[in-house]
Design an enzyme around this catalytic site. Structure first.
Site, short mmCIF file in Angstrom:
data_model
loop_
_atom_site.label_atom_id
_atom_site.label_comp_id
_atom_site.label_asym_id
_atom_site.label_seq_id
_atom_site.Cartn_x
_atom_site.Cartn_y
_atom_site.Cartn_z
N LYS A 81 0.77 -1.23 -0.04
CA LYS A 81 -0.07 0.09 -0.08
C LYS A 81 0.68 1.45 0.02
O LYS A 81 1.64 1.46 0.87
CB LYS A 81 -1.00 -0.16 1.18
CG LYS A 81 -1.80 -1.22 1.38
CD LYS A 81 -2.49 -1.05 2.86
CE LYS A 81 -3.55 -2.32 2.99
NZ LYS A 81 -4.21 -2.19 4.21
N SER A 137 -0.42 0.57 14.00
CA SER A 137 -0.08 1.37 13.03
C SER A 137 1.28 2.00 12.88
O SER A 137 1.63 2.85 13.87
CB SER A 137 -1.16 2.48 12.75
OG SER A 137 -0.75 3.47 11.89
N SER A 139 -6.54 -4.22 7.70
CA SER A 139 -5.92 -5.73 8.16
C SER A 139 -4.61 -5.89 8.37
O SER A 139 -3.78 -5.90 7.81
CB SER A 139 -5.97 -6.48 6.78
OG SER A 139 -5.51 -5.91 5.43
N LYS A 168 -4.40 6.54 2.95
CA LYS A 168 -4.73 6.69 4.15
C LYS A 168 -3.52 6.66 5.05
O LYS A 168 -3.64 7.10 6.28
CB LYS A 168 -5.66 5.65 4.65
CG LYS A 168 -5.16 4.23 4.20
CD LYS A 168 -4.22 3.31 5.14
CE LYS A 168 -3.63 2.14 4.74
NZ LYS A 168 -2.94 1.52 5.74
N ALA A 221 -1.16 -6.74 10.10
CA ALA A 221 -0.61 -8.03 9.88
C ALA A 221 -0.72 -9.22 11.29
O ALA A 221 -0.84 -10.31 11.25
CB ALA A 221 0.82 -8.08 9.30
N ASN A 276 2.45 4.20 10.62
CA ASN A 276 2.36 5.54 10.23
C ASN A 276 1.70 6.38 11.50
O ASN A 276 2.39 7.43 11.63
CB ASN A 276 1.57 5.60 8.96
CG ASN A 276 2.16 4.95 7.80
OD1 ASN A 276 2.93 5.45 7.21
ND2 ASN A 276 1.69 3.71 7.62
N VAL A 296 8.74 -0.36 7.81
CA VAL A 296 8.41 0.69 6.78
C VAL A 296 7.17 1.44 6.93
O VAL A 296 6.18 0.82 6.97
CB VAL A 296 8.68 0.28 5.31
CG1 VAL A 296 8.66 1.45 4.40
CG2 VAL A 296 9.93 -0.22 4.96
#
EC number: 1.1.1.94
Length: 334
Positions: free
Chosen positions: A108, A254, A138, A191, A140, A256, A279
Site C-alpha cells: 500500500k 499502525s 488488516s 490513508k 498483519a 504511520n 517501513v
C-alpha cells in the site's frame, strides 16, 4: 490446490503465508534475508512478528527468487512499494512466462519518484499477467493471530477476483470483491498519510474531537484524489477506503500513526525512521501526493500540512492552527 509463492518475509508476507497454510494451501516464501528464512523454517520470525508461533516446516522457504517462482500459480507481492520495482524487475528477467499466473499485491503506497500506485508499476514490467490487490483494514499482527478480519480483493477481472476470494477466505478472513482496482489501491496508499496526522493528535493527548474531524475530512481528500484518477466514490466508502482509514488512524499496530505520535513529542523524522524495523509508507506517499496534488490542483489541505510537518519542519501545532483558521466554507462542494 494452486502453488502459492509469497515474495517478501516481512510482517505481511509472513502473516499471509501462515493464514494460507492454515487454510490448507501450499506456500513457498521468498526473501533475500537468508537468516529470516531459516527462522521461518523453524517456526518463528523474531524481526517482524516476534510473538507469533508459525507452523514449522509447513511453509516452504526459498532464497532464490527464480526457484521460488518455479511452478507458481499465484504470486503474492508482499514488499514495500518503494522496493516493488526491484522485485518486479527480477521477475521480468526470470524464466516465468506462464500468463495464467495470478499476481496478488499486498503493498500500500505510491512510489515516491514516479508517483505511481503498485498496479501502474506492475504494468511496466509484467504487462499481460493477471493482477489484483488485496486491501482493507488488516493489520498483519491480527491476521496472523486469526482475529476476524474483512478485506477487499480489487482487480479488473471479475473471474480472477472470485478465484482469489475463494482461495483466501476462511472463517476468520472474509474477502469481498471489487472491480475498482484504482480506487482500492489509492485508498490503501493515501490513508497512510492521514494516519501520521492521527498520530500527531495522539501525541498531544486524548483529543477525540480533533481525531474525529481529521478522519472525516481526510476521507473527503481521499475521495477528491481518488475520483480524479477514476476511482469510484463507493470504493472510498467501503473497506478499502473508510475501513482502512479508521483502523490505520486508531490502531497501536499502525506504523504511520506511530511516526506522527513521535513527531508531536519532538523526535526528528530521521531518528524515528532509523529506529523503526518496518517501513512507514505514509512518509514517502506524503511527498508523492503533495507534489502530484499541487501539480493537478487537487485541494488536499490536510495532506499538505502533514507533508510540511514531515519535510519542511513546520511545527505540528502550527499546522493544526493553520488548518483550523483557513477560510470558512460549506462542508460539501463539487
Amino acid at each position: 490446490m494452486p502453488h502459492i509463492t509469497v515474495l517478501g518475509a516481512g510482517s505481511w508476507g509472513t502473516a499471509i503465508s501462515k493464514h494460507l497454510v492454515d487454510n490448507d494451501q501450499k506456500v513457498t516464501i521468498w526473501d533475500r534475508n537468508k537468516k529470516l528464512l531459516q527462522e521461518i523454517k523453524e517456526g518463528r520470525n523474531s524481526r517482524y512478528l516476534p510473538t507469533l508461533k508459525l507452523p514449522s516446516n509447513d511453509i516452504n522457504v526459498e532464497g532464490d527468487i527464480n526457484e521460488s517462482l518455479t511452478n507458481a500459480q499465484i504470486v503474492i507481492l508482499a514488499v514495500p512499494v518503494q522496493h516493488i520495482s526491484e522485485v518486479l524487475s527480477k521477475i521480468h528477467k526470470s524464466s516465468l512466462t506462464n500468463k495464467e499466473v495470478i499476481f496478488v499485491n499486498l503493498s500500500k503506497g505510491i512510489e515516491i519518484n514516479n508517483r505511481k500506485i503498485p498496479s501502474k508499476i506492475f504494468e511496466e514490467y509484467l504487462s499481460g499477467f493477471n493482477y489484483c490487490t488485496l486491501s482493507g483494514p488488516s493489520h498483519a499482527e491480527e491476521v496472523a493471530e486469526n482475529v476476524p478480519t474483512s478485506v477487499v480483493i480489487g482487480g479488473i477481472d471479475d473471474q480472477v477476483n472470485k478465484y482469489i476470494q475463494e482461495i483466501f477466505s476462511s472463517e476468520t478472513f472474509r474477502v469481498y470483491t471489487n472491480n475498482d482496482l484504482i480506487g482500492v489501491e489509492i485508498s490503501g496508499a493515501i490513508k497512510n498519510i492521514y494516519a501520521i496526522g492521527a498520530g500527531i493528535i495522539d501525541g498531544f493527548g486524548k483529543w477525540d474531537n480533533t481525531k474525529a474531524a481529521l478522519i472525516t475530512r481526510s476521507l473527503v481528500e481521499i475521495i477528491r484524489y481518488g475520483t480524479y484518477y477514476g476511482g469510484k466514490k463507493e470504493t472510498f466508502m467501503g473497506l478499502a477506503g473508510i475501513g482502512d482509514l479508521v483502523v490505520t488512524c486508531t490502531s497501536s499496530h499502525s506504523r504511520n500513526r506511530y511516526v506522527g505520535e513521535m513527531l508531536s513529542k519532538g523526535m526528528s523524522l530521521k531518528t524515528i525512521l532509523e529506529q523503526m524495523v518496518m517501513v512507514a509508507e505514509g512518509v514517502y506517499t506524503a511527498k508523492a501526493v503533495y507534489n502530484d496534488a499541487k501539480e493537478k490542483e487537487i485541494e488536499m489541505p490536510i495532506a499538505s500540512k502533514i507533508y510540511q510537518v514531515l519535510y519542511e519542519g513546520v511545527d505540528p501545532k502550527t499546522a493544526i492552527y493553520e488548518l483550523m483558521t483557513r477560510d470558512l466554507k460549506s462542508e460539501f462542494f463539487n
